[in-house]
Design a protein around this motif. Structure first.
Motif, PDB file in Angstrom:
ATOM      1  N   ASP A   1      52.483  41.470  25.124  1.00  0.00           N
ATOM      2  CA  ASP A   1      51.229  42.052  24.675  1.00  0.00           C
ATOM      3  C   ASP A   1      50.601  42.842  25.818  1.00  0.00           C
ATOM      4  O   ASP A   1      50.952  42.647  26.991  1.00  0.00           O
ATOM      5  CB  ASP A   1      50.255  40.967  24.220  1.00  0.00           C
ATOM      6  CG  ASP A   1      49.293  41.440  23.141  1.00  0.00           C
ATOM      7  OD1 ASP A   1      49.103  42.665  22.982  1.00  0.00           O
ATOM      8  OD2 ASP A   1      48.737  40.567  22.441  1.00  0.00           O
ATOM      9  N   THR A   2      49.697  43.730  25.464  1.00  0.00           N
ATOM     10  CA  THR A   2      48.893  44.455  26.441  1.00  0.00           C
ATOM     11  C   THR A   2      47.433  44.214  26.095  1.00  0.00           C
ATOM     12  O   THR A   2      47.024  44.398  24.950  1.00  0.00           O
ATOM     13  CB  THR A   2      49.196  45.964  26.426  1.00  0.00           C
ATOM     14  OG1 THR A   2      50.569  46.159  26.767  1.00  0.00           O
ATOM     15  CG2 THR A   2      48.325  46.711  27.432  1.00  0.00           C
ATOM     16  N   ILE A   3      46.688  43.792  27.088  1.00  0.00           N
ATOM     17  CA  ILE A   3      45.269  43.484  26.908  1.00  0.00           C
ATOM     18  C   ILE A   3      44.473  44.426  27.798  1.00  0.00           C
ATOM     19  O   ILE A   3      44.814  44.620  28.971  1.00  0.00           O
ATOM     20  CB  ILE A   3      44.992  42.012  27.266  1.00  0.00           C
ATOM     21  CG1 ILE A   3      45.780  41.107  26.314  1.00  0.00           C
ATOM     22  CG2 ILE A   3      43.496  41.715  27.224  1.00  0.00           C
ATOM     23  CD1 ILE A   3      45.858  39.675  26.738  1.00  0.00           C
ATOM     24  N   LYS A   4      43.426  45.008  27.240  1.00  0.00           N
ATOM     25  CA  LYS A   4      42.557  45.906  27.996  1.00  0.00           C
ATOM     26  C   LYS A   4      41.146  45.346  27.975  1.00  0.00           C
ATOM     27  O   LYS A   4      40.640  44.960  26.928  1.00  0.00           O
ATOM     28  CB  LYS A   4      42.570  47.309  27.394  1.00  0.00           C
ATOM     29  CG  LYS A   4      41.680  48.294  28.136  1.00  0.00           C
ATOM     30  CD  LYS A   4      41.723  49.670  27.491  1.00  0.00           C
ATOM     31  CE  LYS A   4      40.800  50.634  28.224  1.00  0.00           C
ATOM     32  NZ  LYS A   4      40.748  51.935  27.535  1.00  0.00           N
ATOM     33  N   ALA A   5      40.538  45.299  29.146  1.00  0.00           N
ATOM     34  CA  ALA A   5      39.137  44.891  29.283  1.00  0.00           C
ATOM     35  C   ALA A   5      38.443  45.956  30.119  1.00  0.00           C
ATOM     36  O   ALA A   5      39.012  46.468  31.090  1.00  0.00           O
ATOM     37  CB  ALA A   5      39.040  43.534  29.956  1.00  0.00           C
ATOM     38  N   GLU A   6      37.228  46.292  29.738  1.00  0.00           N
ATOM     39  CA  GLU A   6      36.528  47.383  30.404  1.00  0.00           C
ATOM     40  C   GLU A   6      35.051  47.044  30.508  1.00  0.00           C
ATOM     41  O   GLU A   6      34.477  46.440  29.608  1.00  0.00           O
ATOM     42  CB  GLU A   6      36.727  48.657  29.578  1.00  0.00           C
ATOM     43  CG  GLU A   6      36.205  49.901  30.193  1.00  0.00           C
ATOM     44  CD  GLU A   6      36.626  51.141  29.397  1.00  0.00           C
ATOM     45  OE1 GLU A   6      35.857  52.118  29.440  1.00  0.00           O
ATOM     46  OE2 GLU A   6      37.686  51.128  28.742  1.00  0.00           O
ATOM     47  N   ARG A   7      34.441  47.461  31.605  1.00  0.00           N
ATOM     48  CA  ARG A   7      33.016  47.185  31.798  1.00  0.00           C
ATOM     49  C   ARG A   7      32.424  48.254  32.708  1.00  0.00           C
ATOM     50  O   ARG A   7      33.045  48.650  33.692  1.00  0.00           O
ATOM     51  CB  ARG A   7      32.848  45.814  32.443  1.00  0.00           C
ATOM     52  CG  ARG A   7      31.455  45.291  32.612  1.00  0.00           C
ATOM     53  CD  ARG A   7      30.801  44.798  31.318  1.00  0.00           C
ATOM     54  NE  ARG A   7      31.593  43.863  30.561  1.00  0.00           N
ATOM     55  CZ  ARG A   7      31.505  42.535  30.638  1.00  0.00           C
ATOM     56  NH1 ARG A   7      30.648  41.974  31.455  1.00  0.00           N
ATOM     57  NH2 ARG A   7      32.264  41.777  29.868  1.00  0.00           N
ATOM     58  N   LEU A   8      31.217  48.700  32.389  1.00  0.00           N
ATOM     59  CA  LEU A   8      30.461  49.581  33.277  1.00  0.00           C
ATOM     60  C   LEU A   8      29.556  48.683  34.110  1.00  0.00           C
ATOM     61  O   LEU A   8      28.709  47.968  33.566  1.00  0.00           O
ATOM     62  CB  LEU A   8      29.644  50.599  32.483  1.00  0.00           C
ATOM     63  CG  LEU A   8      28.829  51.585  33.317  1.00  0.00           C
ATOM     64  CD1 LEU A   8      29.718  52.403  34.256  1.00  0.00           C
ATOM     65  CD2 LEU A   8      28.028  52.515  32.406  1.00  0.00           C
ATOM     66  N   LEU A   9      29.766  48.710  35.414  1.00  0.00           N
ATOM     67  CA  LEU A   9      29.004  47.865  36.335  1.00  0.00           C
ATOM     68  C   LEU A   9      27.993  48.705  37.097  1.00  0.00           C
ATOM     69  O   LEU A   9      28.292  49.845  37.494  1.00  0.00           O
ATOM     70  CB  LEU A   9      29.958  47.174  37.320  1.00  0.00           C
ATOM     71  CG  LEU A   9      31.026  46.288  36.674  1.00  0.00           C
ATOM     72  CD1 LEU A   9      32.071  45.876  37.695  1.00  0.00           C
ATOM     73  CD2 LEU A   9      30.386  45.072  36.039  1.00  0.00           C
ATOM     74  N   ASN A  10      26.828  48.139  37.323  1.00  0.00           N
ATOM     75  CA  ASN A  10      25.759  48.829  38.030  1.00  0.00           C
ATOM     76  C   ASN A  10      25.911  48.592  39.538  1.00  0.00           C
ATOM     77  O   ASN A  10      25.058  47.969  40.171  1.00  0.00           O
ATOM     78  CB  ASN A  10      24.398  48.353  37.522  1.00  0.00           C
ATOM     79  CG  ASN A  10      23.266  49.187  38.074  1.00  0.00           C
ATOM     80  OD1 ASN A  10      23.462  50.321  38.478  1.00  0.00           O
ATOM     81  ND2 ASN A  10      22.080  48.601  38.109  1.00  0.00           N
ATOM     82  N   ALA A  11      27.024  49.080  40.068  1.00  0.00           N
ATOM     83  CA  ALA A  11      27.320  48.964  41.500  1.00  0.00           C
ATOM     84  C   ALA A  11      28.369  50.018  41.843  1.00  0.00           C
ATOM     85  O   ALA A  11      29.202  50.367  41.001  1.00  0.00           O
ATOM     86  CB  ALA A  11      27.845  47.572  41.833  1.00  0.00           C
TER      87      ALA A  11
END
Length: 153
Positions: free
Chosen positions: A10-20
């Motif tokens: 499987d391929t798992i993608k996680a993404e987040r915009l961080l304020n840093a």
């Protein structure tokens, strides 16, 4: 003859915009002491680390324990590192002398406005025939929540 469990990919993608800034996020990701603060560890368990050779070709070994018993061992090899931009690693998970999974993690640190868009891809093979996608997605979500607390606070 013993039947070998099916392998699941499987391929798992996680993404987040961080304020840093990317430099701050990269530093928190790559510093072993910072990682101990934000890496998710299940309730009642602890992570122990043996070395942290953060360089291309470098190696890290860690263990998840509960009540003094090793539940899983993680063997990590750093494949590619571009400062403030990406980390690529392979991770093998073992338990009781048996390989449970092997994965490649690609972590992209992309400047976006005043922050960092962190994009994480995990390409994984589970060897024991159990689909662990939901558990891994939950783990990535928790990891990114805790990392945000580390770099945005």
């Amino acid at each position: 003859m013993t039947k070998t469990p099916n392998i699941i990919h499987d391929t798992i993608k996680a993404e987040r915009l961080l304020n840093a800034a990317p430099e701050r996020v990269f530093a928190a990701w790559t510093d072993s002491e910072a990682r101990k603060r934000w890496e998710p560890t299940p309730e009642g368990m602890s992570m122990d680390y043996d070395g942290h050779d953060f360089q291309i070709g470098g190696y890290e070994k860690s263990r998840m324990t509960k009540d003094g018993n090793v539940l899983a061992e993680f063997d990590t090899r750093f494949i590619d590192i571009v400062e403030n931009s990406r980390v690529v690693s392979s991770v093998r998970v073992n338990s009781g002398g048996n390989a449970l999974s092997c994965s490649q993690h690609t972590i992209d640190f992309r400047a976006e406005g005043n922050g960092t868009r962190l994009i994480c891809h995990e390409q994984v093979a589970w060897f024991h025939g159990h689909d662990m996608r939901a558990e891994h997605e939950g783990g990535w979500s928790t990891l990114l929540d805790r990392l945000a607390g580390e770099v945005e606070g």
